[in-house]
Motif scaffolding. Structure first.
Motif, short mmCIF file in Angstrom:
data_model
loop_
_atom_site.label_atom_id
_atom_site.label_comp_id
_atom_site.label_asym_id
_atom_site.label_seq_id
_atom_site.Cartn_x
_atom_site.Cartn_y
_atom_site.Cartn_z
N UNK A 119 0.80 -1.22 0.00
CA UNK A 119 0.00 0.00 0.00
C UNK A 119 0.83 1.26 0.00
N UNK A 120 2.06 1.18 0.53
CA UNK A 120 2.92 2.37 0.58
C UNK A 120 3.32 2.82 -0.82
N UNK A 121 3.49 1.87 -1.70
CA UNK A 121 3.85 2.21 -3.08
C UNK A 121 2.67 2.92 -3.75
N UNK A 122 1.46 2.41 -3.52
CA UNK A 122 0.26 3.04 -4.08
C UNK A 122 0.07 4.44 -3.50
N UNK A 123 0.30 4.60 -2.20
CA UNK A 123 0.16 5.92 -1.57
C UNK A 123 1.20 6.90 -2.08
N UNK A 124 2.41 6.40 -2.35
CA UNK A 124 3.46 7.27 -2.88
C UNK A 124 3.06 7.79 -4.26
N UNK A 125 2.41 6.93 -5.05
CA UNK A 125 1.95 7.35 -6.37
C UNK A 125 0.85 8.40 -6.25
N UNK A 126 -0.01 8.27 -5.26
CA UNK A 126 -1.06 9.27 -5.03
C UNK A 126 -0.45 10.62 -4.67
N UNK A 127 0.56 10.58 -3.83
CA UNK A 127 1.24 11.82 -3.43
C UNK A 127 1.86 12.50 -4.65
N UNK A 128 2.34 11.69 -5.59
CA UNK A 128 2.96 12.23 -6.81
C UNK A 128 1.93 12.71 -7.82
N UNK A 129 0.64 12.56 -7.49
CA UNK A 129 -0.41 13.09 -8.36
C UNK A 129 -1.05 12.08 -9.30
N UNK A 130 -0.75 10.79 -9.13
CA UNK A 130 -1.36 9.79 -10.01
C UNK A 130 -2.83 9.58 -9.65
N UNK A 131 -3.65 9.38 -10.68
CA UNK A 131 -5.07 9.12 -10.44
C UNK A 131 -5.25 7.66 -10.00
N UNK A 132 -6.44 7.36 -9.49
CA UNK A 132 -6.71 5.99 -9.03
C UNK A 132 -6.62 4.99 -10.18
N UNK A 133 -7.07 5.41 -11.37
CA UNK A 133 -7.00 4.52 -12.53
C UNK A 133 -5.55 4.29 -12.95
N UNK A 134 -4.72 5.33 -12.88
CA UNK A 134 -3.30 5.18 -13.21
C UNK A 134 -2.61 4.26 -12.21
N UNK A 135 -2.95 4.42 -10.94
CA UNK A 135 -2.37 3.55 -9.91
C UNK A 135 -2.78 2.10 -10.16
N UNK A 136 -4.06 1.91 -10.50
CA UNK A 136 -4.57 0.56 -10.72
C UNK A 136 -3.89 -0.12 -11.90
#
Length: 221
Positions: A119-136
């Motif tokens: 989950x930390x990797x996903x949260x790091x991507x959110x902090x960098x501005x990635x959308x939920x679809x991009x993270x997925x």
């Protein structure tokens, strides 16, 4: 016995299992992603309902599909009004039956894969501005790819071997809904043991290859 007699049920089984597998994979991934790492009231009950086809007798699943899609139901009448014919005793019915029984295997496997993603990797991507679809698509799916592949193979294998629900909901129509398991049943009933053995051997070989593939994928985790 001709080669066509032998090959037709196998070909039909592969076609039905492939389409049913795609449906179960798509729904399984979406539902698995939603259920993974979420806590809400009623989650246990919902998850139990999603996994019921794993333990319910196939005849029960077939019965429920008849109730839902039969000509006396609202869904069945709507389909018949839209398309001019019911879906019972058609290839579509066989696909639906196979997809329903295969879905829990896909869902359970892919949900476990999603829960294992850091989950930390996903949260790091959110902090960098990635959308939920991009993270997925660029983080979650690639990190859960082994579970996705294993689930897809298991899903296809389960759809390939479906018998009871298909017999009740789609019937046993040669060249139309008669898959290999149904063909084996028919061959034994008519005492055509040679043809039955050939189909049994083909199913054993296919199932063996699929299970070996799952084992290979799981070892790569």
């Amino acid at each position: 016995m001709t080669f066509t007699d032998f090959w037709t049920p196998i070909k039909l089984s592969i076609e039905i299992a492939s389409i049913a597998g795609i449906i179960a994979i798509l729904v399984g991934v979406l539902v698995g992603k939603f259920m993974a790492k979420r806590t809400f009231r009623g989650k246990v009950i919902l998850e139990t309902i999603l996994l019921l086809p794993l333990v319910l007798p196939p005849t029960v699943i077939g019965f429920l599909l008849i109730i839902i899609f039969g000509k006396n139901s609202f869904v069945g009448q709507s389909i018949e009004w839209l398309f001019g014919q019911p879906i019972m005793f058609t290839m579509i019915a066989a696909i639906i039956a196979s997809a329903v029984v295969a879905f829990p295997l896909m869902y359970q496997t892919v949900r476990t894969g999603f829960e294992a993603v850091d989950g930390e990797i996903e949260n790091a991507a959110r902090v960098d501005g990635a959308s939920e679809w991009q993270i997925f698509f660029f983080i979650t799916l690639p990190m859960a790819k082994n579970a996705l592949i294993a689930g897809s193979i298991l899903c296809f294998a389960r759809a390939l071997g479906e018998f009871g629900a298909t017999l009740m909901f789609a019937g046993n129509l040669p060249g139309k809904t008669q898959t290999t398991p149904l063909a084996i049943y028919t061959a034994i009933s008519s005492n055509n043991m040679t043809l039955a053995w050939l189909w049994v051997a083909s199913m054993i070989v296919l199932s063996f290859i699929l299970l070996i593939s799952v084992h290979t994928v799981q070892k790569q985790r």
